[in-house]
Design an enzyme around this catalytic site. Structure first.
Site, PDB file in Angstrom:
ATOM      1  N   GLU A  37       0.872  -1.161   0.000  1.00  0.00           N
ATOM      2  CA  GLU A  37       0.000   0.000   0.000  1.00  0.00           C
ATOM      3  C   GLU A  37       0.919   1.223   0.000  1.00  0.00           C
ATOM      4  O   GLU A  37       1.829   1.307   0.828  1.00  0.00           O
ATOM      5  CB  GLU A  37      -0.855  -0.013   1.277  1.00  0.00           C
ATOM      6  CG  GLU A  37      -1.900   1.062   1.227  1.00  0.00           C
ATOM      7  CD  GLU A  37      -2.715   1.190   2.510  1.00  0.00           C
ATOM      8  OE1 GLU A  37      -2.662   0.303   3.371  1.00  0.00           O
ATOM      9  OE2 GLU A  37      -3.400   2.224   2.626  1.00  0.00           O
ATOM     10  N   ARG A 262       5.647 -12.702   9.473  1.00  0.00           N
ATOM     11  CA  ARG A 262       6.238 -11.371   9.290  1.00  0.00           C
ATOM     12  C   ARG A 262       7.633 -11.352   9.857  1.00  0.00           C
ATOM     13  O   ARG A 262       7.905 -12.038  10.832  1.00  0.00           O
ATOM     14  CB  ARG A 262       5.461 -10.338  10.125  1.00  0.00           C
ATOM     15  CG  ARG A 262       4.211  -9.832   9.560  1.00  0.00           C
ATOM     16  CD  ARG A 262       3.593  -8.848  10.564  1.00  0.00           C
ATOM     17  NE  ARG A 262       3.955  -7.483  10.217  1.00  0.00           N
ATOM     18  CZ  ARG A 262       3.329  -6.789   9.284  1.00  0.00           C
ATOM     19  NH1 ARG A 262       2.335  -7.317   8.617  1.00  0.00           N
ATOM     20  NH2 ARG A 262       3.689  -5.556   9.014  1.00  0.00           N
ATOM     21  N   LYS A 272       4.679   0.724   8.926  1.00  0.00           N
ATOM     22  CA  LYS A 272       4.723   2.013   8.223  1.00  0.00           C
ATOM     23  C   LYS A 272       4.061   3.103   9.039  1.00  0.00           C
ATOM     24  O   LYS A 272       4.511   4.240   9.043  1.00  0.00           O
ATOM     25  CB  LYS A 272       4.017   1.883   6.875  1.00  0.00           C
ATOM     26  CG  LYS A 272       4.926   1.372   5.767  1.00  0.00           C
ATOM     27  CD  LYS A 272       4.206   1.385   4.446  1.00  0.00           C
ATOM     28  CE  LYS A 272       3.676   0.034   4.098  1.00  0.00           C
ATOM     29  NZ  LYS A 272       2.400  -0.008   3.453  1.00  0.00           N
TER      30      LYS A 272
END
Ligand code: ATP
Ligand code: MG
Length: 555
Positions: A37, A262, A272
């Site tokens: 994104e 992750r 982020k």
């Protein structure tokens, strides 16, 4: 951690793909994608996903797309998109196609109409708050919305009017009609579309309704012919929804979603949102601050693409969440720089040394190897003169035990040069050492002195030739291994993560230092030029990593 030179590429995902190919699934094709994104810069966690997605495509002679998941226009920007493209390329990967979820807005809308036609989606007038309450909890089933049984015709009409801009933000949402009693909360009639009057960086004001992530992602994968949709474990509970949407739309292919753990890296943050907060609140100097775990930050700190790819290879791909030590990343960059960095000399805290028996106006141009093992990297000229600078720490008036460097009355070798002897220590009125008076042995250039052993070797620069430099020494950005687990991660920031040395001197050859070239400042660490902040008369160098784990590397 294994330091095997042949890292094993096989992981559970490559095994799944190998089996799929054996069974000739997907006509023997492998297509992956990396779907960020564009709401921030990429970080080291993304590098893991990038290496995996591009790596699997390469290993199985398939393709990997870059796709911007740009369905949240409030938080996204063109700057972020450009940085993501730059970072993926810098890491050494080439995408087959570049797509944006927003390219599919029209198709996504069409599929939503199809779902409504099938009686599988409805327009709901509950408010966001009501929807949350109706959704139930892990232990209690949800409650059906009064709008759930709205007629297909009415749903179609309302959805078209949502698109046409007849309603206010939040007045209606389009929801999938699945199961309000599902044990998986994601399946309790999730929202597919919401009304949001925001300008989109690519589609402008063409849309006032935007599709939700879960709905968009599976259809985008299908449209692009992705075969294996690799994502992180938190999407495991979303897989039933991914599959449900595609099961209802049989004209679309059905990629397989596979989840992996992750990356969590100690002493840093990989989110982020939180990195954005560090930037916006100026805890760091931008996304590419060398202390940031962003690709841009690591790049500016002097990390190489190879070291980051190597790191991703070493940490492997599994289904178990685990914390990786920062030492693993540091190990990877040290390996690379030890082999490839050019050697140079820099004195961080200079002490003036006058060589009394050296001719006043003389300069010798000494040839020194750029790399002790790799002779193909050539030699450089290092000027030697009567006044040189050494590291303050390399002289001790009262030497600790086993001190092999310079002491009053003792000898030491200057790297690539002569043996010198300290004859006198000059102090100022406050009693601080300001200069050493030394002599040199002209017979010791490239040879051992006759009849005595000189053990210590120190680095130095010629005072009249050396260049002034600012040296930035970085330490971990956080004081604790898992800042994410703190109540407020900002409280865990290490206040000493940056130490600036303003008055260092570096050897003359560094006037030609290039950005993104690693240098080993002999005995001091690995450094690279900060091209952004360097000025004509003042070079700036960033420390990439110390020479050894936890050390300054003084002999
Ligand atoms: P963030 O919380 O940092 O915004 P994200 O998962 O929301 O991360 P996306 O832009 O959606 O970020 O991520 C693109 C891809 O990178 C996704 O497939 C995601 O799963 C993967 N990814 C993100 N963070 C990590 C991580 N720490 N380790 C491995 N993969 C990651
Ligand atoms: Mg995200």
């Amino acid at each position: 951690m294994s330091t095997n030179d042949n890292p094993v590429t096989a992981n559970f995902i490559s095994q799944i793909i190998t089996n799929d190919l054996k069974e000739h699934k997907n006509q023997g094709k492998v297509a992956t994608r990396f779907p960020p994104e564009p709401n921030g810069y990429l970080h080291i966690g993304h590098a893991k996903s990038i290496c995996l997605n591009f790596g699997m495509a390469a290993e199985f002679k398939g393709t990997c797309n870059l796709r911007f998941d740009d369905t949240n226009p409030e938080k996204e920007s063109i700057e972020y998109m450009q940085s993501i493209e730059r970072d993926v390329q810098w890491l050494g990967f080439e995408w087959a196609d570049l797509h944006h979820a927003s390219d599919y807005f029209e198709q996504l809308y069409g599929y939503a109409i199809e779902l409504i036609d099938l009686g599988l989606a409805y327009v709901d007038s509950l408010s966001a708050e009501q929807i949350r309450i109706y959704r139930g909890t892990l232990t209690e089933p949800g409650k059906e919305s009064p709008d759930r049984n709205r007629s297909i015709a009415n749903n179609l009409d309302l959805f078209q009017r949502m698109r046409a801009g007849e309603f206010t933000d939040g007045q209606y949402v389009l929801r999938a009609k699945i199961d309000m009693a599902s044990p998986n909360i994601n399946m309790r009639d999730p929202a597919l579309y919401r009304i949001r009057r925001v300008h989109h960086q690519r589609t402008g004001d063409a849309w006032c309704i935007y599709p939700m992530y879960d709905y968009t992602h599976c259809i985008s994968d299908a449209i692009e012919g992705i075969t294996h949709s690799l994502c992180t474990l938190e999407f495991e509970d979303h897989r039933p929804l991914y599959d449900w949407v595609l099961d209802q739309l049989p004209s679309l292919a059905h990629p397989q979603q596979i989840e992996f753990a992750r990356l969590q890296l100690e002493y840093t943050i990989v989110s982020k949102r939180k990195l954005n907060q560090l930037v916006m609140e100026k805890h760091v100097h931008g996304w590419d601050d060398p202390r940031m775990p962003t690709i841009a930050g690591l790049r500016r700190a002097g990390f190489t693409p190879k070291s980051i790819r190597d790191f991703c290879e070493r940490i492997g791909v599994t289904k178990q969440n685990s914390w990786i030590e920062m030492g693993v990343l540091e190990y990877c960059i040290r390996e690379d720089l030890n082999e490839n960095a050019l050697r140079a000399m820099a004195v961080l805290k200079p002490l003036r040394v006058v060589i009394d028996n050296y001719p006043d106006e003389q300069t010798e141009e000494l040839e020194v190897s750029n790399h002790p093992q790799r002779h193909e990297l050539g030699k450089r000229i290092v000027p030697f003169s009567k006044v040189i600078l050494i590291e303050q720490d390399d002289f001790a008036e009262i030497p600790p035990p086993k001190f092999k460097r310079l002491i009053d009355g003792g000898e030491v070798r200057l790297r690539g040069s002569y043996v010198i002897k300290c004859n006198e220590v000059i102090k100022n009125a406050e009693g601080n050492i300001i200069e050493l008076r030394c002599s040199y042995d002209p017979d010791t250039l490239g040879k051992n002195p006759e009849g005595r052993k000189v053990k210590g070797v120190i680095h130095w620069v010629s005072e009249p030739h050396a260049l002034p430099a600012e040296i930035r020494l970085y330490d971990r950005l956080f004081k604790v291994p898992a800042p994410d687990n703190e109540e407020n991660f900002l409280d865990a920031i290490n206040p000493e993560s940056l130490h600036v040395i303003n008055d260092a001197r570096v050897e003359a050859s560094l006037v030609n230092a290039q950005a993104e070239t690693g240098y080993q400042f002999e005995r001091t660490g690995y450094f690279c030029l900060d091209a952004q902040d360097s000025l004509e008369g003042k070079l700036v160098f960033n420390r990439t990593v110390s020479l050894r784990d936890g050390g300054w590397g003084n002999d």
